[in-house]
Design an enzyme around this catalytic site. Sequence first.
Site, PDB file in Angstrom:
ATOM      1  N   ARG A   1      41.179  47.723  41.843  1.00 11.02           N
ATOM      2  CA  ARG A   1      39.781  47.959  42.199  1.00 11.02           C
ATOM      3  C   ARG A   1      39.579  47.896  43.720  1.00 11.02           C
ATOM      4  O   ARG A   1      38.686  48.556  44.242  1.00 11.02           O
ATOM      5  CB  ARG A   1      38.878  46.954  41.491  1.00 11.02           C
TER       6      ARG A   1
ATOM      7  N   GLY B   1      38.050  50.436  30.529  1.00 14.48           N
ATOM      8  CA  GLY B   1      38.118  49.347  29.562  1.00 14.48           C
ATOM      9  C   GLY B   1      39.496  49.132  28.975  1.00 14.48           C
ATOM     10  O   GLY B   1      40.512  49.246  29.658  1.00 14.48           O
TER      11      GLY B   1
END
Length: 405
Positions: A40, A362
Amino acid sequence: MDYNKKKTIKDLDVANKKVLVRVDFNVPLDKQGNITDDNRITAALPTIKYLVENQAKVILFSHLSRIKSEADKQTKTLKPIAKRLEELMKQKVVFVPVTEGEELETAVNKLNSGEILLVENTRFEDVVNGEVVKRESKNDSSLGKYWAGLGDLFINDAFGTAHRAHASNVGIAANIAQSGIGFLVEAELANLSKGIDNPATPFVAILGGAKVSDKIGVIDNLLNKVDKILIGGGMAYTFFAAQGHKVGKSLLEEDKIEDAKHYLEIGKGKIILPIDSANAPSFEDVVPTFSDTSNDMPTDVMGLDIGPKTIELFKKELTGAKTVVWNGPMGVTEFKNFEKGTLEVGQTIANLDGAFTLIGGGDSAAAAKKLGLADKFSWISTGGGASLEYMEGKALPGIEAIQDK
């Protein structure tokens, strides 16, 4: 949802401006506070580098996990993220260990063009003096206004929180003169739009994961667009129950059986269910037994993966697909004996010739990475909840709040 009209980072003059940037640095940490996966952070680098190269004063905001007590603040500081960002950017990152007040304001005002500052975890504002107040999570108007007052422009590059209206995205955007989306959000929207709004056909969706309730909106939105929806994972057992079969000890949402019946009815010929199940006596990693799903399952087992016949069926259904959207694993991928369905389906999608292949974040994104398939997909979303809501056809508040061109 047409987000093409939203301003982007390139529509704004950032030189010598204090640019507030919402990034998603919600990375996993081990018990020692070390980052175990910096994806991220690396995903945000193109936007940060562009701002530095274009002489902006870069002020970064991010949350990290949930903050429910003062004790959480000891272990959920962004300090290790600042250190990792320094290594990746090869330049100093000023870390400010507070979320408001004189220390933050002074540090912001001292910034020179091309420098970077990281504000402490925005969710520290959810607990004040030991009391849970959720100023960040509930988009407290005074907090959004305060943070907006620190800068000249706002860039939202945190797709992972785009489905939430928080003070650090919607709150800042509502209180600042100019705003735009960063490169990561722009790429997310372009790829999700390509996969879901403008798919090349045949278009196949693969839905897995534990619960039907998590995917009802997706089935609802995609049923008119897809050629096929392949259903695996724990959610499949509620569909078997809707067909009148007993599912043993398998995961079952009894309150969703009627919904499953409804979708089987309206999705006739489009919804493809597993034809066999890989089972265990309980939730444990043991050598599976297999049962045919056209009959009742044995009463003393629970289904933990799709079986070998289903793997072959799904491979056949995927043949020739030009767009594939995948959300949710086919089985319990943390168990070696029950990862096969996810692995085989993932490999099949990854090797489709000339297809646009999208993973909606996810658990399926984590599974693809764990199984070594991540680099074989056209796009893997960084936002599980946000991509799921996009797939449901819902508006994303964090994007809606950005100014139009």
